[in-house]
Design a protein around this motif. Structure first.
Motif, PDB file in Angstrom:
ATOM      1  N   GLY B 229       0.811  -1.223   0.000  1.00  0.00           N
ATOM      2  CA  GLY B 229       0.000   0.000   0.000  1.00  0.00           C
ATOM      3  C   GLY B 229       0.839   1.266   0.000  1.00  0.00           C
ATOM      4  N   ARG B 230       2.152   1.113   0.106  1.00  0.00           N
ATOM      5  CA  ARG B 230       3.030   2.302   0.110  1.00  0.00           C
ATOM      6  C   ARG B 230       3.628   2.547  -1.267  1.00  0.00           C
ATOM      7  N   VAL B 231       3.923   1.467  -1.977  1.00  0.00           N
ATOM      8  CA  VAL B 231       4.457   1.611  -3.336  1.00  0.00           C
ATOM      9  C   VAL B 231       3.335   1.263  -4.306  1.00  0.00           C
ATOM     10  N   LEU B 232       2.931   2.231  -5.079  1.00  0.00           N
ATOM     11  CA  LEU B 232       1.850   1.990  -6.030  1.00  0.00           C
ATOM     12  C   LEU B 232       2.412   1.916  -7.438  1.00  0.00           C
ATOM     13  N   THR B 233       2.001   0.884  -8.172  1.00  0.00           N
ATOM     14  CA  THR B 233       2.319   0.820  -9.601  1.00  0.00           C
ATOM     15  C   THR B 233       0.995   0.996 -10.358  1.00  0.00           C
ATOM     16  N   LEU B 234       1.082   1.166 -11.664  1.00  0.00           N
ATOM     17  CA  LEU B 234      -0.165   1.442 -12.403  1.00  0.00           C
ATOM     18  C   LEU B 234      -1.201   0.311 -12.270  1.00  0.00           C
ATOM     19  N   PRO B 235      -0.810  -0.982 -12.390  1.00  0.00           N
ATOM     20  CA  PRO B 235      -1.857  -2.014 -12.224  1.00  0.00           C
ATOM     21  C   PRO B 235      -2.525  -1.948 -10.848  1.00  0.00           C
ATOM     22  N   VAL B 236      -1.752  -1.651  -9.817  1.00  0.00           N
ATOM     23  CA  VAL B 236      -2.340  -1.549  -8.470  1.00  0.00           C
ATOM     24  C   VAL B 236      -3.284  -0.348  -8.422  1.00  0.00           C
ATOM     25  N   LEU B 237      -2.869   0.720  -9.062  1.00  0.00           N
ATOM     26  CA  LEU B 237      -3.699   1.930  -9.069  1.00  0.00           C
ATOM     27  C   LEU B 237      -5.017   1.695  -9.821  1.00  0.00           C
ATOM     28  N   VAL B 238      -4.949   0.915 -10.908  1.00  0.00           N
ATOM     29  CA  VAL B 238      -6.174   0.585 -11.657  1.00  0.00           C
ATOM     30  C   VAL B 238      -7.130  -0.175 -10.730  1.00  0.00           C
ATOM     31  N   GLN B 239      -6.590  -1.161 -10.022  1.00  0.00           N
ATOM     32  CA  GLN B 239      -7.442  -1.955  -9.118  1.00  0.00           C
ATOM     33  C   GLN B 239      -8.066  -1.068  -8.042  1.00  0.00           C
ATOM     34  N   ARG B 240      -7.266  -0.187  -7.459  1.00  0.00           N
ATOM     35  CA  ARG B 240      -7.775   0.681  -6.392  1.00  0.00           C
ATOM     36  C   ARG B 240      -8.840   1.628  -6.937  1.00  0.00           C
ATOM     37  N   THR B 241      -8.608   2.119  -8.147  1.00  0.00           N
ATOM     38  CA  THR B 241      -9.566   3.065  -8.731  1.00  0.00           C
ATOM     39  C   THR B 241     -10.910   2.389  -9.003  1.00  0.00           C
ATOM     40  N   VAL B 242     -10.849   1.122  -9.430  1.00  0.00           N
ATOM     41  CA  VAL B 242     -12.100   0.401  -9.700  1.00  0.00           C
ATOM     42  C   VAL B 242     -12.771  -0.013  -8.394  1.00  0.00           C
ATOM     43  N   MET B 243     -11.998  -0.621  -7.503  1.00  0.00           N
ATOM     44  CA  MET B 243     -12.604  -1.207  -6.304  1.00  0.00           C
ATOM     45  C   MET B 243     -13.006  -0.164  -5.260  1.00  0.00           C
ATOM     46  N   MET B 244     -12.151   0.806  -5.059  1.00  0.00           N
ATOM     47  CA  MET B 244     -12.405   1.760  -3.972  1.00  0.00           C
ATOM     48  C   MET B 244     -13.297   2.906  -4.430  1.00  0.00           C
ATOM     49  N   GLU B 245     -12.962   3.441  -5.607  1.00  0.00           N
ATOM     50  CA  GLU B 245     -13.678   4.633  -6.036  1.00  0.00           C
ATOM     51  C   GLU B 245     -14.770   4.341  -7.060  1.00  0.00           C
ATOM     52  N   VAL B 246     -14.758   3.103  -7.608  1.00  0.00           N
ATOM     53  CA  VAL B 246     -15.686   2.696  -8.664  1.00  0.00           C
ATOM     54  C   VAL B 246     -15.664   3.722  -9.802  1.00  0.00           C
ATOM     55  N   LYS B 247     -14.455   4.111 -10.203  1.00  0.00           N
ATOM     56  CA  LYS B 247     -14.299   5.061 -11.301  1.00  0.00           C
ATOM     57  C   LYS B 247     -13.766   4.305 -12.516  1.00  0.00           C
ATOM     58  N   TYR B 248     -14.696   3.794 -13.290  1.00  0.00           N
ATOM     59  CA  TYR B 248     -14.297   2.949 -14.418  1.00  0.00           C
ATOM     60  C   TYR B 248     -13.579   3.729 -15.513  1.00  0.00           C
ATOM     61  N   SER B 249     -14.040   4.934 -15.799  1.00  0.00           N
ATOM     62  CA  SER B 249     -13.427   5.705 -16.888  1.00  0.00           C
ATOM     63  C   SER B 249     -12.000   6.091 -16.536  1.00  0.00           C
ATOM     64  N   THR B 250     -11.797   6.521 -15.299  1.00  0.00           N
ATOM     65  CA  THR B 250     -10.444   6.882 -14.870  1.00  0.00           C
ATOM     66  C   THR B 250      -9.550   5.653 -14.925  1.00  0.00           C
ATOM     67  N   ALA B 251     -10.057   4.528 -14.413  1.00  0.00           N
ATOM     68  CA  ALA B 251      -9.270   3.291 -14.427  1.00  0.00           C
ATOM     69  C   ALA B 251      -8.954   2.879 -15.856  1.00  0.00           C
ATOM     70  N   ALA B 252      -9.931   3.040 -16.743  1.00  0.00           N
ATOM     71  CA  ALA B 252      -9.714   2.669 -18.151  1.00  0.00           C
ATOM     72  C   ALA B 252      -8.628   3.538 -18.764  1.00  0.00           C
ATOM     73  N   SER B 253      -8.623   4.816 -18.431  1.00  0.00           N
ATOM     74  CA  SER B 253      -7.599   5.705 -19.007  1.00  0.00           C
ATOM     75  C   SER B 253      -6.209   5.332 -18.488  1.00  0.00           C
ATOM     76  N   ILE B 254      -6.111   4.972 -17.214  1.00  0.00           N
ATOM     77  CA  ILE B 254      -4.811   4.553 -16.664  1.00  0.00           C
ATOM     78  C   ILE B 254      -4.354   3.264 -17.366  1.00  0.00           C
ATOM     79  N   ALA B 255      -5.298   2.332 -17.524  1.00  0.00           N
ATOM     80  CA  ALA B 255      -4.962   1.056 -18.174  1.00  0.00           C
ATOM     81  C   ALA B 255      -4.526   1.289 -19.624  1.00  0.00           C
ATOM     82  N   PHE B 256      -5.192   2.230 -20.286  1.00  0.00           N
ATOM     83  CA  PHE B 256      -4.858   2.495 -21.693  1.00  0.00           C
ATOM     84  C   PHE B 256      -3.473   3.142 -21.801  1.00  0.00           C
ATOM     85  N   VAL B 257      -3.177   4.038 -20.873  1.00  0.00           N
ATOM     86  CA  VAL B 257      -1.839   4.648 -20.862  1.00  0.00           C
ATOM     87  C   VAL B 257      -0.788   3.550 -20.658  1.00  0.00           C
ATOM     88  N   LEU B 258      -1.085   2.630 -19.773  1.00  0.00           N
ATOM     89  CA  LEU B 258      -0.157   1.523 -19.512  1.00  0.00           C
ATOM     90  C   LEU B 258       0.043   0.682 -20.774  1.00  0.00           C
TER      91      LEU B 258
END
Lengths: 356, 284
Positions: B229-258
């Protein structure tokens, strides 16, 4: 010939009526009903399988589980635009605000929940019925604290002691306990739901070695010596104690007159459910003394049922590590999630507390 | 003749296109709508999610850390994997097959089990800390959880088996007779490595390195469990964005950048290496 036909017909009708009556008499209340319950896996599911499932099966029904955290199940709901793959769901207090923004739950008919008499009035309403709560505590290793010459912690700020650097585990904001405990730290540091900076500063000062996502991680870390203290609910500390770790809990001082932090669990019935009666039956069973006590012992949560709370007092470890006084439990801090801007809390957390 | 064989590739290509590209298209399409939270999106096409990603220092730092830990893990994995691959490839006994089988089996052990093994080994009461403490090399137990070093170790643990298998398949294509010939002409063992084996394996290093890098860039479990939980990488951030914030569009944009960044890094690496090789050939 006519007489024979008439007699045969009369007998056939009589047999038919008798068998129909017999069939309806043997038909159970939930024949053919499959109730889908969204809950955690592990001991949570096992408790239901042990106590509630046999009763439901005796009534002709079947219970299936959709396991996952409430956050994961909420994400499934959103993805399915409210068409839930389950009938009844565990909801965390921190999610109540989210559910208020979407139309996924149906009203609960409280007349069908007679066991609500076991709860306090604020623990049920027309949308949710309370299921359990947790006492969020500081769990610490008494032997290590003595070795380091540290007094028992009184509040979160005590975890920032230099001797504890890299030896403290805090809940990740992404975990089920994340928002609640972060809120507790914010309040203890002098902030509130709108002013989170004092809490972030204190969290940074504590410099946790790890942000846990599942409370069970702390039990393992106490056993391996990786941590000397953790912010975690009392149930996990009692489990660590039962496993032989020399641990003790402290209900942190949050603000004058408020000691300890509570997190509430709720049950809700999905709007898309076609098994509404069974869902009500399930919630009612959840509130029985037997089930509430079993849940508390096996899963470490705190019961809402008053008789179950009394039973908790008979266990030495519970009596030592948990607050069992109803007045003290009621006065614990409960966050007002309607005032929490989750996005800004997460944003602040990410920018301040991750090594990024 | 060749065209006839190509025809056999069409069905799997269509299946892949439908299952992978189709689902990705829906996901990526979502990233071009404004995120309103709780799975809701705006109706107008916009680049707002991407603008946020490229203007917010948190996202950029997370992006950089993802590339950094993946690159370091890929390089170290190649460095560790090559000697193993070489020894196994040059073995003449049946032991080689046993070793290869062992590597294959260990590669397919679920990553969660592997990472928990690492956590136990590196715990305060674990073998490594106890040994270092007993030797007096450290004063206090060191935890790899919640550190970038820990994430690198986790990624290496995840990919080392693949790297050995990849490099094994490269080394076996280099005939041992070339090494003997060099040695007969007076080259030392080190020189044989420098002038024969490594140059001949270089294309394999590049392709293998990129494959491992790609795996690391997309790795979730190692980064999530060891990042603590201290070191975040993009895949971890995608998971957190979907699970915690339920922000699919933001998560999709992060995944697409990746996704796009991985493709571009691969393309640029291959182009750079091709140019480098061409330049060296011209010089030669």
């Amino acid at each position: 010939m006519n007489k024979i036909t008439k007699t045969f017909t009369s007998v056939a009708i009589a047999v038919g009526m008798v068998s129909a009556v017999a069939t309806s008499a043997s038909a159970a209340e939930f024949d053919g009903v499959t109730l889908k319950v969204a809950t955690w896996g592990g001991s949570w599911k096992a408790n239901i399988e042990k106590i509630i499932v046999p009763k439901f099966e005796a009534l002709g029904g079947k219970i299936e589980f959709v396991t996952g955290s409430p956050a994961a199940n909420f994400a499934k709901l959103v993805a399915g635009r409210g068409r839930a793959p389950f009938d009844v769901m565990e909801v965390l207090d921190a999610q109540v605000g989210d559910f208020a923004q979407v139309d996924f739950l149906q009203p609960i008919n409280l007349d069908l929940i007679p066991n609500k008499v076991n709860l306090q009035p604020f623990q049920y309403n027309e949308t949710y019925v309370g299921s359990w709560n947790t006492q969020e505590t500081i769990c610490y290793n008494t032997e290590k604290f003595a070795e380091l010459g540290l007094a028992a912690p009184k509040t979160y700020a005590d975890l920032a002691a230099p001797a504890l650097q890299d030896k403290v585990s805090l809940p990740d904001i992404n975990s089920g306990a994340g928002l609640a405990n972060f809120g507790g730290v914010i309040y203890a540091a002098g902030g509130d739901e709108q002013n989170i900076q004092p809490g972030l500063d204190l969290m940074k000062k504590i410099n946790a070695t790890k942000f846990w996502t599942r409370g069970g991680e702390t039990k393992t870390q106490f056993e391996s010596g990786d941590i000397y203290a953790a912010v975690v609910h009392a149930g996990w500390c009692t489990r660590a104690a039962r496993a032989g770790s020399p641990v003790m809990t402290v209900h942190p001082e949050i603000k004058p007159g408020v000691k300890g932090l509570a997190k509430e669990g709720w049950l809700g019935i999905m709007k898309s459910s076609e098994n509404v009666d069974a869902a009500h039956w399930f919630i009612n069973e959840y509130l029985t003394t037997d089930f509430q006590y079993e849940y508390a012992i096996n899963s470490g949560v705190f019961p809402l049922n008053q008789d179950a709370i009394e039973k908790m007092k008979t266990d030495e470890i519970n009596a030592k590590l948990m607050e069992l006084d109803s007045g003290a439990i009621s006065s614990m801090l409960r966050l007002d999630y309607s005032k929490v801007d989750k996005t800004s809390w997460i944003d602040g957390w990410n920018k301040t507390l991750t090594t990024n | 003749m060749e065209n006839r064989w190509i025809a056999y590739l069409i069905p799997p290509f269509i299946v892949t296109l439908l299952l992978v590209a189709g689902s990705q298209f829906v996901f990526i399409q979502n990233s071009f709508y404004q995120d309103l939270g709780l799975g809701r999106t705006g109706t107008d096409l916009t680049l707002v999610n991407y603008l946020k990603f490229f203007t917010d220092s948190f996202y950029l730092k997370t992006f950089w850390i993802t590339i950094k830990v993946s690159a370091i893990a890929a390089l170290l994995t190649l460095f560790l994997g090559f000697p193993i691959a070489y020894v196994v490839a040059r073995m003449k006994s049946k032991l080689a097959m046993f070793l290869l089988a062992g590597i294959v089996v260990s590669t397919f052990v679920t990553i969660v089990i592997k990472v928990f093994g690492l956590i136990i080994i590196f715990s305060a009461d674990g073998v490594i800390n106890k040994t270092l403490l007993n030797l007096g090399l450290i004063e206090r137990a060191y935890s790899i959880i919640g550190t970038q070093e820990g994430v690198v170790v986790g990624l290496m643990h995840f990919t080392i088996g693949f790297s050995v298998l990849l490099l094994y398949s490269v080394v076996v294509t280099v005939p041992p007779s070339l090494e003997y010939a060099a040695q007969i002409h007076g080259a030392s063992r080190l020189r044989v490595y420098q002038r024969v084996i490594i140059p001949l394996c270089a294309p394999g290093f590049v392709v293998g390195g990129l494959m491992i890098f790609n795996m690391c860039m997309g790795a979730f479990t190692s980064a999530a469990l060891l990042g603590g939980g201290r070191v975040l990488t993009l895949p971890v951030l995608v998971q957190r964005t979907v699970m915690m914030e339920v922000k699919y569009s933001t998560a999709a944009s992060i995944a697409f950048v990746l996704l796009v960044s991985v493709i571009l890094i691969n393309l640029f690496s291959l182009i750079a290496i091709r140019r480098l090789r061409s330049a060296r050939l011209v010089v030669a």
